[in-house]
Design a protein around this motif. Structure first.
Motif, PDB file in Angstrom:
ATOM      1  N   GLY A  19       0.872  -1.495   0.141  1.00 58.12           N
ATOM      2  CA  GLY A  19      -0.153  -0.633   0.035  1.00 58.12           C
ATOM      3  C   GLY A  19       0.902   1.332   0.055  1.00 58.12           C
ATOM      4  N   CYS A  20       2.409   1.344   0.391  1.00 54.85           N
ATOM      5  CA  CYS A  20       3.050   2.652  -0.016  1.00 54.85           C
ATOM      6  C   CYS A  20       4.010   2.427  -1.304  1.00 54.85           C
ATOM      7  CB  CYS A  20       4.006   1.916   1.391  1.00 54.85           C
ATOM      8  SG  CYS A  20       3.706   1.655   3.089  1.00 54.85           S
ATOM      9  N   CYS A  21       3.243   1.997  -2.111  1.00 48.14           N
ATOM     10  CA  CYS A  21       3.868   1.864  -3.044  1.00 48.14           C
ATOM     11  C   CYS A  21       3.674   3.516  -3.844  1.00 48.14           C
ATOM     12  CB  CYS A  21       3.142   1.089  -4.670  1.00 48.14           C
ATOM     13  SG  CYS A  21       4.477  -0.598  -4.255  1.00 48.14           S
ATOM     14  N   THR A  22       4.274   3.948  -4.559  1.00 47.71           N
ATOM     15  CA  THR A  22       4.391   5.386  -4.673  1.00 47.71           C
ATOM     16  C   THR A  22       4.941   5.536  -6.157  1.00 47.71           C
ATOM     17  OG1 THR A  22       6.133   6.321  -4.309  1.00 47.71           O
ATOM     18  CG2 THR A  22       4.438   6.403  -2.531  1.00 47.71           C
ATOM     19  N   LYS A  23       3.830   5.274  -7.201  1.00 47.84           N
ATOM     20  CA  LYS A  23       4.101   5.556  -8.448  1.00 47.84           C
ATOM     21  C   LYS A  23       3.401   6.817  -8.325  1.00 47.84           C
ATOM     22  CE  LYS A  23       2.985   3.454 -13.160  1.00 47.84           C
ATOM     23  NZ  LYS A  23       2.684   2.571 -13.298  1.00 47.84           N
ATOM     24  N   LYS A  24       4.404   8.169  -8.395  1.00 47.09           N
ATOM     25  CA  LYS A  24       4.892   9.483  -9.192  1.00 47.09           C
ATOM     26  C   LYS A  24       5.496  10.293 -10.514  1.00 47.09           C
ATOM     27  CE  LYS A  24       2.978  10.570  -4.157  1.00 47.09           C
ATOM     28  NZ  LYS A  24       3.610  11.709  -3.260  1.00 47.09           N
ATOM     29  N   ASP A  25       5.061  10.951 -10.973  1.00 47.69           N
ATOM     30  CA  ASP A  25       5.901  11.586 -12.091  1.00 47.69           C
ATOM     31  C   ASP A  25       6.425  10.447 -12.718  1.00 47.69           C
ATOM     32  OD1 ASP A  25       4.845  14.205 -11.105  1.00 47.69           O
ATOM     33  OD2 ASP A  25       6.485  14.043  -9.661  1.00 47.69           O
ATOM     34  N   CYS A  26       5.743   9.165 -12.760  1.00 47.16           N
ATOM     35  CA  CYS A  26       6.317   8.737 -14.011  1.00 47.16           C
ATOM     36  C   CYS A  26       5.979   8.689 -15.519  1.00 47.16           C
ATOM     37  CB  CYS A  26       6.410   6.929 -13.729  1.00 47.16           C
ATOM     38  SG  CYS A  26       7.261   6.913 -12.023  1.00 47.16           S
ATOM     39  N   GLU A  27       6.160  10.042 -15.948  1.00 43.77           N
ATOM     40  CA  GLU A  27       4.952   9.667 -17.480  1.00 43.77           C
ATOM     41  C   GLU A  27       5.588   8.710 -18.328  1.00 43.77           C
ATOM     42  OE1 GLU A  27       4.278  13.411 -18.416  1.00 43.77           O
ATOM     43  OE2 GLU A  27       2.703  14.113 -16.916  1.00 43.77           O
ATOM     44  N   GLY A  28       5.757   7.825 -19.296  1.00 42.81           N
ATOM     45  CA  GLY A  28       6.531   7.162 -19.892  1.00 42.81           C
ATOM     46  C   GLY A  28       6.015   7.422 -21.567  1.00 42.81           C
ATOM     47  N   ALA A  29       6.805   6.349 -22.370  1.00 40.87           N
ATOM     48  CA  ALA A  29       6.722   6.576 -24.025  1.00 40.87           C
ATOM     49  C   ALA A  29       5.025   6.825 -23.720  1.00 40.87           C
ATOM     50  CB  ALA A  29       7.039   5.369 -24.361  1.00 40.87           C
ATOM     51  N   ASP A  30       4.306   5.765 -23.071  1.00 41.82           N
ATOM     52  CA  ASP A  30       3.024   5.516 -23.506  1.00 41.82           C
ATOM     53  C   ASP A  30       1.649   6.910 -23.405  1.00 41.82           C
ATOM     54  OD1 ASP A  30       3.272   3.150 -24.213  1.00 41.82           O
ATOM     55  OD2 ASP A  30       2.630   2.598 -21.902  1.00 41.82           O
ATOM     56  N   GLU A  31       2.467   8.062 -22.829  1.00 39.51           N
ATOM     57  CA  GLU A  31       2.017   9.159 -22.033  1.00 39.51           C
ATOM     58  C   GLU A  31       2.676  10.739 -22.528  1.00 39.51           C
ATOM     59  OE1 GLU A  31       3.017   7.407 -18.944  1.00 39.51           O
ATOM     60  OE2 GLU A  31       1.619   6.670 -18.913  1.00 39.51           O
ATOM     61  N   SER A 141      18.346  10.489 -27.114  1.00 38.33           N
ATOM     62  CA  SER A 141      18.031   9.792 -26.054  1.00 38.33           C
ATOM     63  C   SER A 141      17.251  11.010 -25.578  1.00 38.33           C
ATOM     64  CB  SER A 141      19.168   9.200 -25.378  1.00 38.33           C
ATOM     65  OG  SER A 141      20.351  10.385 -24.802  1.00 38.33           O
ATOM     66  N   GLY A 142      16.636  10.446 -24.358  1.00 38.23           N
ATOM     67  CA  GLY A 142      16.436  11.167 -23.437  1.00 38.23           C
ATOM     68  C   GLY A 142      14.380  10.414 -23.401  1.00 38.23           C
ATOM     69  N   GLU A 143      14.127  11.304 -22.054  1.00 40.29           N
ATOM     70  CA  GLU A 143      11.910  10.908 -21.808  1.00 40.29           C
ATOM     71  C   GLU A 143      11.452  12.203 -22.383  1.00 40.29           C
ATOM     72  OE1 GLU A 143      11.836  10.358 -18.027  1.00 40.29           O
ATOM     73  OE2 GLU A 143      13.878   8.979 -17.519  1.00 40.29           O
ATOM     74  N   GLN A 144      11.997  12.766 -23.356  1.00 37.24           N
ATOM     75  CA  GLN A 144      11.293  13.842 -23.568  1.00 37.24           C
ATOM     76  C   GLN A 144      11.426  14.193 -25.660  1.00 37.24           C
ATOM     77  OE1 GLN A 144      11.226  17.630 -21.452  1.00 37.24           O
ATOM     78  NE2 GLN A 144      12.205  18.942 -22.628  1.00 37.24           N
ATOM     79  N   ILE A 145      10.473  14.931 -26.118  1.00 37.65           N
ATOM     80  CA  ILE A 145      11.116  14.699 -27.570  1.00 37.65           C
ATOM     81  C   ILE A 145      11.222  15.703 -28.034  1.00 37.65           C
ATOM     82  CG2 ILE A 145      10.288  14.012 -30.023  1.00 37.65           C
ATOM     83  CD1 ILE A 145       8.499  12.050 -28.917  1.00 37.65           C
ATOM     84  N   ASN A 146      12.731  16.035 -28.074  1.00 37.32           N
ATOM     85  CA  ASN A 146      13.069  17.833 -28.704  1.00 37.32           C
ATOM     86  C   ASN A 146      13.062  17.515 -30.027  1.00 37.32           C
ATOM     87  OD1 ASN A 146      13.402  19.274 -26.340  1.00 37.32           O
ATOM     88  ND2 ASN A 146      14.674  17.668 -25.816  1.00 37.32           N
ATOM     89  N   ILE A 147      13.058  18.581 -30.755  1.00 32.82           N
ATOM     90  CA  ILE A 147      13.340  19.002 -32.244  1.00 32.82           C
ATOM     91  C   ILE A 147      14.298  20.152 -32.064  1.00 32.82           C
ATOM     92  CG2 ILE A 147      12.316  19.183 -35.022  1.00 32.82           C
ATOM     93  CD1 ILE A 147      11.228  17.214 -33.217  1.00 32.82           C
ATOM     94  N   TYR A 148      15.778  19.361 -32.821  1.00 35.52           N
ATOM     95  CA  TYR A 148      16.211  20.665 -32.749  1.00 35.52           C
ATOM     96  C   TYR A 148      16.272  21.091 -34.733  1.00 35.52           C
ATOM     97  CZ  TYR A 148      17.865  19.772 -28.411  1.00 35.52           C
ATOM     98  OH  TYR A 148      17.867  18.827 -27.284  1.00 35.52           O
ATOM     99  N   LYS A 149      16.346  23.255 -34.346  1.00 31.02           N
ATOM    100  CA  LYS A 149      16.469  23.833 -35.858  1.00 31.02           C
ATOM    101  C   LYS A 149      18.211  23.718 -35.456  1.00 31.02           C
ATOM    102  CE  LYS A 149      15.257  27.695 -37.696  1.00 31.02           C
ATOM    103  NZ  LYS A 149      14.595  29.709 -37.483  1.00 31.02           N
TER     104      LYS A 149
END
Length: 149
Positions: A19-31, A141-149
């Motif tokens: 009951g103490c599992c804390t699933k916070k701020d774990c946005e992944g490839a599905d979000e 690489s990374g968890e957010q998609i960055n497009i560079y000019k």
């Protein structure tokens, strides 16, 4: 008596821990609901056309499309998506303001634990973390998609 108390405490912790599992701020490839444009001007991205394609189709089998405008956030512009990015597809980002196209392909995700679930980690505590993707054939690489000019 001391040994019995320790046993009861350990058993109690085993029952409480799930009951103490804390699933916070774990946005992944599905979000993924945002794409970040770095080193662009507002006029460059006043209109962004996002088209999804079947994977490995050479951008010839379209699935869906949308038109959006990115908004400024700090040093980047952020394109907010109505629906999450499906990393099973390939994407073409067209920027009519500068006549450029960016191609997102090769999404890689890894299962990773999220939160603190000692002494064990249940299946529900895992998420698909975006580890890498390609922009115009160049691996990023990374968890957010960055497009560079």
């Amino acid at each position: 008596m001391k040994r019995t108390s320790i046993t009861w405490i350990l058993l109690l912790l085993l029952f409480i821990a799930p009951g103490c599992c804390t699933k916070k701020d774990c946005e992944g490839a599905d979000e993924i609901y945002e794409l970040y444009f770095v080193n662009f001007l507002a006029a460059d991205i006043d209109t962004v056309i996002l088209k999804s394609y079947e994977p490995n189709s050479g951008f010839t089998s379209p699935v869906d499309s949308m038109i959006a405008t990115a908004t400024e956030r700090g040093t980047a512009f952020v394109l907010h998506l109505n629906n999450h990015l499906n990393v099973s597809y390939d994407y073409q980002l067209s920027l009519p303001g500068i006549g450029a196209n960016y191609y997102l392909t090769g999404f890689k995700a890894e299962k990773e634990g999220c939160g603190n679930c000692f002494p064990y980690r249940p299946q529900s505590d895992y998420y698909n973390r975006l580890s890498s993707y390609e922009v115009n054939g160049i691996r990023q690489s990374g968890e957010q998609i960055n497009i560079y000019k």
